[in-house]
Design a protein around this motif. Structure first.
Motif, PDB file in Angstrom:
ATOM      1  N   ALA A 116      14.628   3.391   4.397  1.00 60.04           N
ATOM      2  CA  ALA A 116      13.485   4.181   4.876  1.00 60.04           C
ATOM      3  C   ALA A 116      12.797   4.915   3.732  1.00 60.04           C
ATOM      4  CB  ALA A 116      13.942   5.170   5.954  1.00 60.04           C
ATOM      5  N   LEU A 117      13.572   5.468   2.820  1.00 61.39           N
ATOM      6  CA  LEU A 117      12.971   6.170   1.688  1.00 61.39           C
ATOM      7  C   LEU A 117      12.205   5.207   0.779  1.00 61.39           C
ATOM      8  CD1 LEU A 117      15.810   8.699   0.839  1.00 61.39           C
ATOM      9  CD2 LEU A 117      13.541   9.224   1.772  1.00 61.39           C
ATOM     10  N   LEU A 118      12.776   4.046   0.527  1.00 62.89           N
ATOM     11  CA  LEU A 118      12.065   3.059  -0.299  1.00 62.89           C
ATOM     12  C   LEU A 118      10.781   2.589   0.387  1.00 62.89           C
ATOM     13  CD1 LEU A 118      15.046   1.011  -1.727  1.00 62.89           C
ATOM     14  CD2 LEU A 118      13.375   2.329  -3.043  1.00 62.89           C
ATOM     15  N   GLN A 119      10.828   2.435   1.713  1.00 65.16           N
ATOM     16  CA  GLN A 119       9.628   2.042   2.448  1.00 65.16           C
ATOM     17  C   GLN A 119       8.565   3.130   2.348  1.00 65.16           C
ATOM     18  OE1 GLN A 119       9.347  -1.109   4.152  1.00 65.16           O
ATOM     19  NE2 GLN A 119       7.223  -0.495   3.828  1.00 65.16           N
ATOM     20  N   ALA A 120       8.989   4.379   2.455  1.00 65.01           N
ATOM     21  CA  ALA A 120       8.041   5.494   2.322  1.00 65.01           C
ATOM     22  C   ALA A 120       7.399   5.476   0.944  1.00 65.01           C
ATOM     23  CB  ALA A 120       8.758   6.823   2.567  1.00 65.01           C
ATOM     24  N   LYS A 121       8.187   5.226  -0.085  1.00 63.63           N
ATOM     25  CA  LYS A 121       7.665   5.171  -1.452  1.00 63.63           C
ATOM     26  C   LYS A 121       6.612   4.070  -1.572  1.00 63.63           C
ATOM     27  CE  LYS A 121       9.175   4.443  -6.196  1.00 63.63           C
ATOM     28  NZ  LYS A 121      10.267   3.987  -7.031  1.00 63.63           N
ATOM     29  N   GLU A 122       6.933   2.882  -1.080  1.00 63.81           N
ATOM     30  CA  GLU A 122       5.981   1.770  -1.142  1.00 63.81           C
ATOM     31  C   GLU A 122       4.715   2.081  -0.355  1.00 63.81           C
ATOM     32  OE1 GLU A 122       7.574  -2.058  -0.099  1.00 63.81           O
ATOM     33  OE2 GLU A 122       9.115  -1.958  -1.665  1.00 63.81           O
ATOM     34  N   ASP A 123       4.879   2.668   0.817  1.00 63.44           N
ATOM     35  CA  ASP A 123       3.720   2.958   1.660  1.00 63.44           C
ATOM     36  C   ASP A 123       2.815   4.016   1.040  1.00 63.44           C
ATOM     37  OD1 ASP A 123       4.554   1.064   3.487  1.00 63.44           O
ATOM     38  OD2 ASP A 123       5.347   2.512   4.927  1.00 63.44           O
ATOM     39  N   VAL A 124       3.389   5.051   0.449  1.00 62.78           N
ATOM     40  CA  VAL A 124       2.572   6.073  -0.206  1.00 62.78           C
ATOM     41  C   VAL A 124       1.753   5.425  -1.322  1.00 62.78           C
ATOM     42  CG1 VAL A 124       2.648   8.098  -1.724  1.00 62.78           C
ATOM     43  CG2 VAL A 124       3.927   8.090   0.413  1.00 62.78           C
ATOM     44  N   GLU A 125       2.397   4.581  -2.104  1.00 65.21           N
ATOM     45  CA  GLU A 125       1.681   3.891  -3.184  1.00 65.21           C
ATOM     46  C   GLU A 125       0.545   3.035  -2.613  1.00 65.21           C
ATOM     47  OE1 GLU A 125       2.771   0.341  -6.186  1.00 65.21           O
ATOM     48  OE2 GLU A 125       4.096   2.077  -6.302  1.00 65.21           O
ATOM     49  N   LYS A 126       0.846   2.307  -1.568  1.00 65.89           N
ATOM     50  CA  LYS A 126      -0.146   1.422  -0.943  1.00 65.89           C
ATOM     51  C   LYS A 126      -1.337   2.210  -0.387  1.00 65.89           C
ATOM     52  CE  LYS A 126      -0.262  -1.423   3.206  1.00 65.89           C
ATOM     53  NZ  LYS A 126       0.614  -2.040   4.213  1.00 65.89           N
ATOM     54  N   TYR A 127      -1.062   3.287   0.328  1.00 66.76           N
ATOM     55  CA  TYR A 127      -2.127   4.028   1.001  1.00 66.76           C
ATOM     56  C   TYR A 127      -2.942   4.910   0.065  1.00 66.76           C
ATOM     57  CZ  TYR A 127       0.582   2.657   5.114  1.00 66.76           C
ATOM     58  OH  TYR A 127       1.265   1.945   6.063  1.00 66.76           O
ATOM     59  N   THR A 128      -2.358   5.283  -1.077  1.00 66.62           N
ATOM     60  CA  THR A 128      -3.090   6.185  -1.970  1.00 66.62           C
ATOM     61  C   THR A 128      -3.745   5.465  -3.147  1.00 66.62           C
ATOM     62  OG1 THR A 128      -1.075   6.738  -3.207  1.00 66.62           O
ATOM     63  CG2 THR A 128      -1.681   8.185  -1.359  1.00 66.62           C
ATOM     64  N   THR A 129      -3.455   4.187  -3.314  1.00 63.85           N
ATOM     65  CA  THR A 129      -4.117   3.426  -4.369  1.00 63.85           C
ATOM     66  C   THR A 129      -5.610   3.401  -4.084  1.00 63.85           C
ATOM     67  OG1 THR A 129      -2.167   2.081  -4.784  1.00 63.85           O
ATOM     68  CG2 THR A 129      -4.282   1.149  -5.474  1.00 63.85           C
ATOM     69  N   ASP A 130      -6.393   3.768  -5.053  1.00 62.99           N
ATOM     70  CA  ASP A 130      -7.858   3.800  -4.926  1.00 62.99           C
ATOM     71  C   ASP A 130      -8.354   4.809  -3.894  1.00 62.99           C
ATOM     72  OD1 ASP A 130      -8.079   1.793  -6.860  1.00 62.99           O
ATOM     73  OD2 ASP A 130      -7.848   0.233  -5.338  1.00 62.99           O
ATOM     74  N   PHE A 131      -7.527   5.794  -3.560  1.00 62.05           N
ATOM     75  CA  PHE A 131      -8.001   6.823  -2.632  1.00 62.05           C
ATOM     76  C   PHE A 131      -8.943   7.749  -3.388  1.00 62.05           C
ATOM     77  CE2 PHE A 131      -7.694  10.952  -0.465  1.00 62.05           C
ATOM     78  CZ  PHE A 131      -8.105  10.556   0.796  1.00 62.05           C
ATOM     79  N   HIS A 175      -2.960  20.958  -7.365  1.00 62.27           N
ATOM     80  CA  HIS A 175      -3.104  19.556  -7.795  1.00 62.27           C
ATOM     81  C   HIS A 175      -4.518  19.084  -7.520  1.00 62.27           C
ATOM     82  CE1 HIS A 175       1.160  18.935  -8.505  1.00 62.27           C
ATOM     83  NE2 HIS A 175       1.409  19.514  -7.354  1.00 62.27           N
ATOM     84  N   SER A 176      -5.074  18.368  -8.475  1.00 60.54           N
ATOM     85  CA  SER A 176      -6.441  17.901  -8.289  1.00 60.54           C
ATOM     86  C   SER A 176      -6.572  16.392  -8.306  1.00 60.54           C
ATOM     87  CB  SER A 176      -7.345  18.496  -9.377  1.00 60.54           C
ATOM     88  OG  SER A 176      -6.863  18.087 -10.649  1.00 60.54           O
ATOM     89  N   SER A 177      -5.452  15.680  -8.467  1.00 52.52           N
ATOM     90  CA  SER A 177      -5.536  14.222  -8.504  1.00 52.52           C
ATOM     91  C   SER A 177      -4.413  13.585  -7.695  1.00 52.52           C
ATOM     92  CB  SER A 177      -5.471  13.718  -9.948  1.00 52.52           C
ATOM     93  OG  SER A 177      -4.166  13.877 -10.456  1.00 52.52           O
ATOM     94  N   VAL A 178      -4.660  12.368  -7.279  1.00 54.29           N
ATOM     95  CA  VAL A 178      -3.637  11.609  -6.558  1.00 54.29           C
ATOM     96  C   VAL A 178      -2.428  11.419  -7.465  1.00 54.29           C
ATOM     97  CG1 VAL A 178      -3.108   9.377  -5.497  1.00 54.29           C
ATOM     98  CG2 VAL A 178      -5.301  10.481  -5.020  1.00 54.29           C
ATOM     99  N   LYS A 179      -2.671  11.077  -8.732  1.00 51.34           N
ATOM    100  CA  LYS A 179      -1.569  10.843  -9.669  1.00 51.34           C
ATOM    101  C   LYS A 179      -0.699  12.085  -9.842  1.00 51.34           C
ATOM    102  CE  LYS A 179      -0.370   9.161 -14.200  1.00 51.34           C
ATOM    103  NZ  LYS A 179      -0.766   8.573 -15.449  1.00 51.34           N
ATOM    104  N   SER A 180      -1.321  13.262  -9.889  1.00 46.77           N
ATOM    105  CA  SER A 180      -0.537  14.487 -10.077  1.00 46.77           C
ATOM    106  C   SER A 180       0.344  14.790  -8.867  1.00 46.77           C
ATOM    107  CB  SER A 180      -1.447  15.679 -10.387  1.00 46.77           C
ATOM    108  OG  SER A 180      -2.173  16.076  -9.245  1.00 46.77           O
ATOM    109  N   LEU A 181       0.085  14.114  -7.753  1.00 49.54           N
ATOM    110  CA  LEU A 181       0.912  14.264  -6.555  1.00 49.54           C
ATOM    111  C   LEU A 181       1.891  13.107  -6.395  1.00 49.54           C
ATOM    112  CD1 LEU A 181      -1.903  15.543  -4.222  1.00 49.54           C
ATOM    113  CD2 LEU A 181       0.157  16.822  -4.822  1.00 49.54           C
ATOM    114  N   THR A 182       1.481  11.901  -6.764  1.00 50.02           N
ATOM    115  CA  THR A 182       2.370  10.752  -6.580  1.00 50.02           C
ATOM    116  C   THR A 182       3.499  10.719  -7.605  1.00 50.02           C
ATOM    117  OG1 THR A 182       0.858   9.320  -7.810  1.00 50.02           O
ATOM    118  CG2 THR A 182       0.714   9.254  -5.397  1.00 50.02           C
TER     119      THR A 182
END
Length: 172
Positions: A27-42, A97-104
């Motif tokens: 579940a944690l690995l899935q959450a990691k993948e999903d966060v990356e997927k949903y925030t790419t190019d956000f 935080h002002s960027s997606v990267k600074s949060l991811t």
């Protein structure tokens, strides 16, 4: 990222992870993948927008990191530090935080730490009693590790909806 892969839990056992903790690690690995997927190019300008008064993408990303940190602390049988209380107080604060990267990046780091903790948790300790918060509410090691996983997924789901609404509403 390969979008043709099955969900993490359908990819088989994870090396070095105790059998009883495989679902939490999946579940944690899935959450990691999903966060990356949903925030790419956000779009960064939407990071702190609150559609319909709901929590922002930035809040969910901060909260994912904070919850993991707090649950790992409780699972280790320790109280929260002043730094952790300060982090909790600032979840949702756009000035932090002002960027997606600074949060991811902190989220990915905390996720790796969580997986290491799970990997190094002996199954014999899973039912050991632990307490949560100032009220010292009852839990166990396994309860805290599973809560870290399920709570992460709850916020990933909310993040997905918020990202979708903001992108659609702004025609991205």
């Amino acid at each position: 990222m390969n979008n043709n892969k099955p969900e993490v839990w359908l990819r088989g056992s994870l090396a070095k992870i105790p059998a009883l903790l495989q679902p939490a690690a999946h579940a944690l690995l899935q959450a990691k993948e999903d966060v990356e997927k949903y925030t790419t190019d956000f779009p960064e300008q939407l990071l702190w927008e609150k559609p319909a008064g709901r929590a922002s993408v930035g809040f969910h990303m901060q909260h994912l990191t904070g919850v993991l940190d707090r649950m790992l602390t409780y699972a280790a049988g320790k109280p929260l530090s002043e730094t952790q209380f300060e982090y909790l107080k600032n979840e949702g604060n756009p000035e932090t935080h002002s960027s997606v990267k600074s949060l991811t990046e902190p989220f990915k780091s905390k996720m790796e730490e969580a997986l290491k903790v799970i990997e190094n948790t002996p199954e014999a300790t899973l039912t050991e009693k632990r307490t949560v918060g100032r009220k010292k509410l009852p839990s166990t090691v396994i309860g805290l590790l599973f809560h870290a996983a399920e709570h992460s997924h709850r916020h990933v789901g909310q993040l997905l909806v918020t990202v979708s609404v903001l992108k659609e509403g702004n025609r991205f």
